[in-house]
Structure formats: structure tokens, C-alpha cells
Design a protein around this motif. Structure first.
Motif, PDB file in Angstrom:
ATOM      1  N   ASN A 124      27.444  51.229  23.382  1.00  0.00           N
ATOM      2  CA  ASN A 124      26.430  50.518  24.186  1.00  0.00           C
ATOM      3  C   ASN A 124      26.443  51.002  25.628  1.00  0.00           C
ATOM      4  N   TYR A 127      30.096  48.753  20.210  1.00  0.00           N
ATOM      5  CA  TYR A 127      29.282  49.756  19.523  1.00  0.00           C
ATOM      6  C   TYR A 127      28.122  49.057  18.816  1.00  0.00           C
ATOM      7  N   THR A 128      26.988  49.756  18.732  1.00  0.00           N
ATOM      8  CA  THR A 128      25.885  49.277  17.894  1.00  0.00           C
ATOM      9  C   THR A 128      25.901  50.073  16.602  1.00  0.00           C
ATOM     10  N   LYS A 172      31.332  45.954  16.489  1.00  0.00           N
ATOM     11  CA  LYS A 172      30.540  45.098  17.381  1.00  0.00           C
ATOM     12  C   LYS A 172      31.401  44.584  18.532  1.00  0.00           C
TER      13      LYS A 172
END
Ligand code: SAM
Length: 273
Positions: free
Chosen positions: A273, A241-242, A237
Motif C-alpha cells: 500500500n 499489502y493489498t 492485510k
């Protein structure tokens, strides 16, 4: 002061890899019981199943797949080579890049026979195990290069190694936690490799949980940053990044064979992202 400490930690880590022995590493981790294709609870079939599933999901697509810290292994790109038309392998150590070149050139110099792996992934793909030679040829055809990498550099690969937009997908197995002296170095490395990925591209990350060391050869004890699932999620996170999915494997007692103190393995599918 803090910067000096970080540099010392990274230098010590690099030094611990000087005597890394690809043949021993392959023997410890990529033969039974850890790679027992007759057993459902063996760790290698678990990893191959995670990768097979992820590479066959429609959102994982594009042209270029980059494997970060390949080591002396090819299992991690056996599914991806059917989806991506270009696959780039990378490692910090010349001995590992040499091991990969032996496989690529099929010159008989490999320290492990990857045939059972090829057969197993063929089965996962609904093909006959006898088609493994076709799969090996496919992988050899799509591997475009085997390059040096250092995940601790803000630019981990040589400047023009990738197209300007970045890779469409990254896969990385047991690299970041086993080359980082602490959690902040692991998280920074996640950010550094993110710079190689196009926005919207996927990261498929496999790694050790709760591991503080592994042997990279007889008497080659390499320190590892012990990770929890929560730390992996938080670091992803923090670096943009998701997380799409996190899966966890717990090591059965008889898979603890004295070559490390790993307690589990995570598989994360994430999107930049
Ligand atoms: N990916 C392989 C696997 O799944 O078995 C190898 C993992 S091995 C535990 C860690 C790898 O990280 C080694 O191949 C080592 O050479 C590589 N490595 C060491 N320092 C590195 C660095 N600074 N940047 C990238 N890779 C590094």
C-alpha cells in the motif's frame, strides 16, 4: 516473558537449519514426481506457470527484483529475469548461497541440472526450448549479488544492500512459513520484508498450506507453521499489502513422497500500500 518465548522459538528454528543439506532438499523437491514437466498436475510446473503469468502482467515492473530466502534454487526468478534488469538472490545459510554461486559461476559444482526448468520456462514464453542457454546467460547477467538475509530482523538485509527507495518487486517461495515458529512470527516476517519494497511494489509469494514439517536432509526435520488460505490473506492485510490474487494448488496423493506433510500450495500476488 512473551519476548523471551519468541526469541527461544526463533533460536530453535535457526538451530533446525544447521544441518540443512541443499543436495538432499533439491532431490526431494525438484526432481520427479514434484518436477515432472510431462505432467500438468505436477507441482513445479504449476509454480512456474503462476510466476510466468504474474511476471508478465503489466503492473509488475521496475528495475530491481529481490528473491527472499532463495535457498539452493533458481526456478523462482526464471520469468522475472526477463522483466527486471537487476535480480538479487538472498538466503540465511552459506551452504545455499554457495550452491547459488556454483550455478552463477557455471563451475560444474551444482547439485541439480536446471536445464529442464530453463527449457520449460522458454516454452511458456513462446520460445524454443533450445533457447535455454540464452535464458541462462540472461539470468547470470542480471543477478547482481547473492546476500545473507534474516527475515526475522526488522532490517532483513545489510543496511546499504538496496537503493533507498526499496526494491520494485519481491518474490519469495516456501521461506516465511518454514522459518517461523508460529503465525505471529510469519506475519511479522511479512512486515519485515515489506520494508524492503517500495510503496506500490509487488510481492509474489508462494508457500505451503497445512504443512507442519519438512525434511531439509536425511534426519533434518524442520518445523513449519501450518497455514490456511484465510491466514495468508489476513497476514498480508495486517502488514499493509493489498491482495490482488490468490491461487491454490492441492497436492495429488502421489506427490506426497514422505519428505513433508504439505497438503497444498498457495500463490499470492499482492501490492504494498
Ligand atoms: N526458496 C527456496 C524454494 O523455493 O525451494 C527455498 C525454500 S526453503 C523451504 C527455506 C529457506 O529459508 C532455506 O533456504 C533457508 O536457508 C532459508 N532460511 C532459514 N532461516 C531463514 C531466515 N531467518 N531468514 C531468511 N531465510 C531463512
Amino acid at each position: 516473558m512473551e519476548r523471551k518465548g519468541t526469541e527461544t522459538g526463533l533460536a530453535a528454528m535457526a538451530a533446525s537449519y544447521e544441518k540443512f543439506d541443499p543436495a538432499a532438499y533439491l532431490q526431494y523437491n525438484y526432481t520427479p514426481p514434484r518436477a515432472d514437466f510431462e505432467r500438468k498436475d505436477s507441482v513445479v510446473p504449476w509454480k512456474l506457470a503462476c510466476l510466468h503469468r504474474a511476471f508478465n502482467e503489466a503492473d509488475v515492473s521496475g528495475e530491481l527484483l529481490v528473491d527472499i530466502g532463495s535457498g539452493p534454487t533458481i526456478y523462482q526468478v526464471l520469468s522475472g529475469c526477463e522483466v527486471f534488469s537487476k535480480v538479487l538472490l538472498t538466503d540465511f545459510l552459506e551452504v545455499n548461497r554457495q550452491e547459488l554461486r556454483h550455478w552463477l559461476q557455471d563451475d560444474g559444482g551444482c547439485n541439480l541440472d536446471w536445464t529442464p526448468y530453463l527449457q520449460h520456462v522458454c516454452k511458456l514464453e513462446g520460445r524454443r526450448p533450445s533457447e535455454c542457454a540464452v535464458k541462462a546467460a540472461k539470468l547470470r547477467q542480471v543477478i547482481t549479488d547473492i546476500l545473507p538475509i534474516d527475515v526475522h530482523q526488522s532490517q532483513p538485509l545489510a543496511k546499504d544492500a538496496l537503493p533507498s527507495g526499496g526494491a520494485d518487486c519481491l518474490v519469495s517461495c516456501f521461506c516465511l512459513e518454514s522459518v517461523s515458529p508460529d503465525l505471529s512470527a510469519f506475519t511479522r516476517a511479512l512486515g519485515n520484508i515489506g520494508g524492503l519494497l517500495r510503496p506500490g511494489g509487488h510481492l509474489l509469494l508462494i508457500g505451503a498450506l497445512g504443512e507442519s514439517y519438512y525434511f531439509g536432509g536425511p534426519d533434518v526435520r524442520i518445523p513449519v507453521v501450518p497455514l490456511t488460505e484465510a491466514q495468508v490473506c489476513e497476514s498480508l492485510k495486517e502488514k499493509g499489502y493489498t491482495l490482488i490474487r490468490l491461487e491454490v494448488y492441492t497436492l495429488p496423493e502421489d506427490m506426497k513422497v514422505g519428505v513433508d506433510d504439505v497438503t497444498g500450495v498457495f500463490f499470492a500476488k499482492a501490492r504494498k500500500n
